[in-house]
Design a protein around this motif. Structure first.
Motif, mmCIF file in Angstrom:
data_model
loop_
_atom_site.group_PDB
_atom_site.id
_atom_site.type_symbol
_atom_site.label_atom_id
_atom_site.label_comp_id
_atom_site.label_asym_id
_atom_site.label_seq_id
_atom_site.Cartn_x
_atom_site.Cartn_y
_atom_site.Cartn_z
ATOM 1 N N THR A 157 37.565 37.362 19.951
ATOM 2 C CA THR A 157 37.643 38.661 20.595
ATOM 3 C C THR A 157 37.183 39.571 19.428
ATOM 4 N N ASP A 158 37.321 39.637 18.199
ATOM 5 C CA ASP A 158 36.890 40.312 17.156
ATOM 6 C C ASP A 158 35.169 39.977 16.976
ATOM 7 N N ALA A 159 34.782 38.824 17.339
ATOM 8 C CA ALA A 159 33.479 38.706 17.201
ATOM 9 C C ALA A 159 32.633 39.647 18.205
ATOM 10 N N ASN A 160 33.307 39.449 19.646
ATOM 11 C CA ASN A 160 32.485 40.124 20.523
ATOM 12 C C ASN A 160 32.560 41.591 20.319
ATOM 13 N N ASN A 161 33.609 42.092 19.484
ATOM 14 C CA ASN A 161 33.801 43.425 19.395
ATOM 15 C C ASN A 161 33.133 44.118 18.157
ATOM 16 N N ASN A 162 32.695 43.167 17.050
ATOM 17 C CA ASN A 162 32.252 43.542 15.546
ATOM 18 C C ASN A 162 30.764 43.374 15.550
ATOM 19 N N ILE A 163 30.293 42.195 16.125
ATOM 20 C CA ILE A 163 28.929 41.701 15.851
ATOM 21 C C ILE A 163 28.074 42.548 16.726
ATOM 22 N N MET A 168 22.019 47.153 21.771
ATOM 23 C CA MET A 168 22.439 48.536 21.357
ATOM 24 C C MET A 168 21.534 49.556 21.007
ATOM 25 N N ASP A 169 21.867 50.737 21.326
ATOM 26 C CA ASP A 169 21.030 51.989 20.764
ATOM 27 C C ASP A 169 21.364 52.265 19.340
ATOM 28 N N LEU A 170 20.441 53.017 18.582
ATOM 29 C CA LEU A 170 20.880 53.576 17.085
ATOM 30 C C LEU A 170 22.327 54.033 16.810
ATOM 31 N N ASN A 202 16.915 35.661 27.342
ATOM 32 C CA ASN A 202 17.831 36.277 28.181
ATOM 33 C C ASN A 202 18.475 37.916 27.248
ATOM 34 N N PHE A 203 17.967 37.719 25.803
ATOM 35 C CA PHE A 203 18.379 38.885 25.084
ATOM 36 C C PHE A 203 17.269 40.033 25.050
ATOM 37 N N PHE A 204 16.160 39.754 25.677
ATOM 38 C CA PHE A 204 15.020 40.644 25.588
ATOM 39 C C PHE A 204 14.228 40.780 26.911
ATOM 40 N N LYS A 205 14.723 40.132 27.878
ATOM 41 C CA LYS A 205 14.226 40.299 29.268
ATOM 42 C C LYS A 205 14.164 41.723 29.789
ATOM 43 N N ASN A 206 15.312 42.285 29.898
ATOM 44 C CA ASN A 206 15.515 43.803 30.245
ATOM 45 C C ASN A 206 14.527 44.766 29.525
ATOM 46 N N ARG A 207 14.231 44.432 28.282
ATOM 47 C CA ARG A 207 13.132 45.353 27.454
ATOM 48 C C ARG A 207 12.040 45.088 27.905
ATOM 49 N N ILE A 208 11.581 43.877 28.152
ATOM 50 C CA ILE A 208 9.947 43.646 28.344
ATOM 51 C C ILE A 208 9.519 43.847 29.884
ATOM 52 N N TYR A 209 10.605 44.122 30.648
ATOM 53 C CA TYR A 209 10.270 44.211 32.052
ATOM 54 C C TYR A 209 10.631 45.835 32.500
ATOM 55 N N ASN A 210 11.441 46.223 31.832
ATOM 56 C CA ASN A 210 12.092 47.880 32.117
ATOM 57 C C ASN A 210 12.152 48.749 31.153
ATOM 58 N N LEU A 259 10.971 43.222 19.601
ATOM 59 C CA LEU A 259 11.430 42.290 20.782
ATOM 60 C C LEU A 259 12.789 42.640 21.153
ATOM 61 N N LEU A 260 13.638 43.088 20.612
ATOM 62 C CA LEU A 260 14.975 43.348 21.175
ATOM 63 C C LEU A 260 15.079 44.785 20.970
ATOM 64 N N HIS A 261 15.753 45.217 22.122
ATOM 65 C CA HIS A 261 16.414 46.641 22.227
ATOM 66 C C HIS A 261 16.811 47.257 21.027
ATOM 67 N N SER A 262 17.706 46.635 20.364
ATOM 68 C CA SER A 262 18.046 46.976 19.199
ATOM 69 C C SER A 262 17.074 47.079 18.059
ATOM 70 N N ASP A 263 16.197 46.191 17.887
ATOM 71 C CA ASP A 263 15.140 46.254 17.085
ATOM 72 C C ASP A 263 14.132 47.521 17.202
ATOM 73 N N GLN A 264 13.736 47.944 18.300
ATOM 74 C CA GLN A 264 12.959 49.042 18.492
ATOM 75 C C GLN A 264 13.589 50.512 18.525
ATOM 76 N N ALA A 265 15.056 50.201 18.686
ATOM 77 C CA ALA A 265 15.819 51.436 18.546
ATOM 78 C C ALA A 265 15.562 51.885 16.938
ATOM 79 N N LEU A 266 15.463 51.138 16.014
ATOM 80 C CA LEU A 266 15.329 51.597 14.802
ATOM 81 C C LEU A 266 13.988 52.617 14.545
#
Length: 318
Positions: A157-163, A168-170, A202-210, A259-266
């Motif tokens: 649970t903490d792993a899901n909540n903390n990592i 994610m956005d910035l 599966n971690f970047f599919k939405n980014r490259i298509y949408n 590659l990842l949404h969280s990457d480009q958010a930076l």
């Protein structure tokens, strides 16, 4: 009488020294006397593993990162599931993607052998292996603080909540890092660890298509190996030179090729744009800040002294 009082005082001082908890603070010299061969052994095993598979360097670095973000750097990520342990290996950020556990097992076995007994914690092994992995791929070195002990529990649970999540956005990323005592510079520098390694489709599919803040040619290239349906475990490099620790990750962000949404958010018109630009052209600045942030992250809520234990097997509680 005075002589007897002095003798009693001397005995009290000796007793106090013997029972004092000198390991409450981490120290780079923690194993110098109890096992001086510990760190060279870790380095040897890590170098062999990275030489065999370059991707392993990123995997070992990621284990340390995902460990520290869940209740401190205590090797909780290494614990297998049991009737009483809800393993962090099954958390969303780790399931079917966290790897390198066999290498950690090998390190633990080799270190305990040269030390003659289990004196090096699995948490310290993760911290040192992360540093040695980065160095093996051409990155900076840093002095690892040592003396962590291993947890006797884990929390999916903490792993899901903390990592931090790759979606994610910035603002959310800043909050996740701030919750661990890490600031915005730490966020950008540590995200630079993505300069090595790969991510699953599966971690970047939405980014490259949408998503729109992405270089079209880059999106098409990634789509060629990550179909809109299926192929979720197919890999793509987080950086074009994924086997070398350089500035390519940040150069990609400036070109909208994260590659990842969280990457480009930076690098998306926010407060971290300037630092990303600096790192993209200044390897020295990135390396120095990355090393500092790794030390800072490694100091997150370590178990020391008599807390926790030194696991005999990194996968289970003694």
């Amino acid at each position: 009488m005075a002589s007897r009082s002095l003798l009693c005082l001397y005995a009290f001082v000796l007793f106090s020294l013997a029972t004092a908890d000198f390991s409450a603070a981490l120290s780079p010299y923690f194993y110098n006397k109890v096992c001086p061969k510990a760190l060279p052994t870790i380095k040897r095993v890590v170098e062999a593993a990275v030489q065999k598979e370059k991707r392993m360097g990123a995997s070992l670095l990621r284990l340390h990162f995902h460990d520290c973000f869940v209740n401190g750097c205590d090797a909780s990520i290494l614990l297998d599931a049991t009737s009483t342990i809800d393993s962090e290996k099954n958390a969303g950020a780790n399931a079917n993607s966290a790897r390198g556990f066999n290498v950690v097992d090998d390190i633990k076995s080799q270190v305990d052998k040269v030390c003659g007994r289990p004196v090096v914690s699995c948490a310290d092994i993760l911290a040192v292996a992360a540093r040695d992995s980065v160095v093996a791929l051409g990155g900076p070195s840093w002095t690892v603080q040592l003396g962590r002990r291993d947890s006797t529990t884990a929390s999916r649970t903490d792993a899901n909540n903390n990592i931090p999540s790759p979606f994610m956005d910035l603002p959310a990323l800043i909050t996740r890092f701030s919750n661990q005592g890490l600031d915005t510079k730490d966020l950008v520098a540590l995200s630079g660890g993505h300069v090595i390694g790969f991510a699953q489709c599966n971690f970047f599919k939405n980014r490259i298509y949408n998503e729109s803040n992405i270089d079209p040619a880059f999106a098409r290239a990634r789509q060629s190996t990550c179909p809109p349906n299926g192929g979720d475990t197919k890999l793509a490099p987080l950086d074009p030179t994924a086997a070398r620790f350089d500035t390519g990750y940040f150069t990609n962000l400036v070109k909208r090729r994260g590659l990842l949404h969280s990457d480009q958010a930076l690098f998306n018109g926010g407060s971290t744009d300037t630092l990303v630009k600096t790192y993209s052209t200044n390897f020295g600045a990135f390396s120095a800040d990355f090393a500092k942030s790794m030390v800072k992250m490694g100091n997150i809520k370590p178990l020391t002294g008599k807390k926790g234990q030194i696991r005999v097997n990194c996968r289970k509680v003694n």
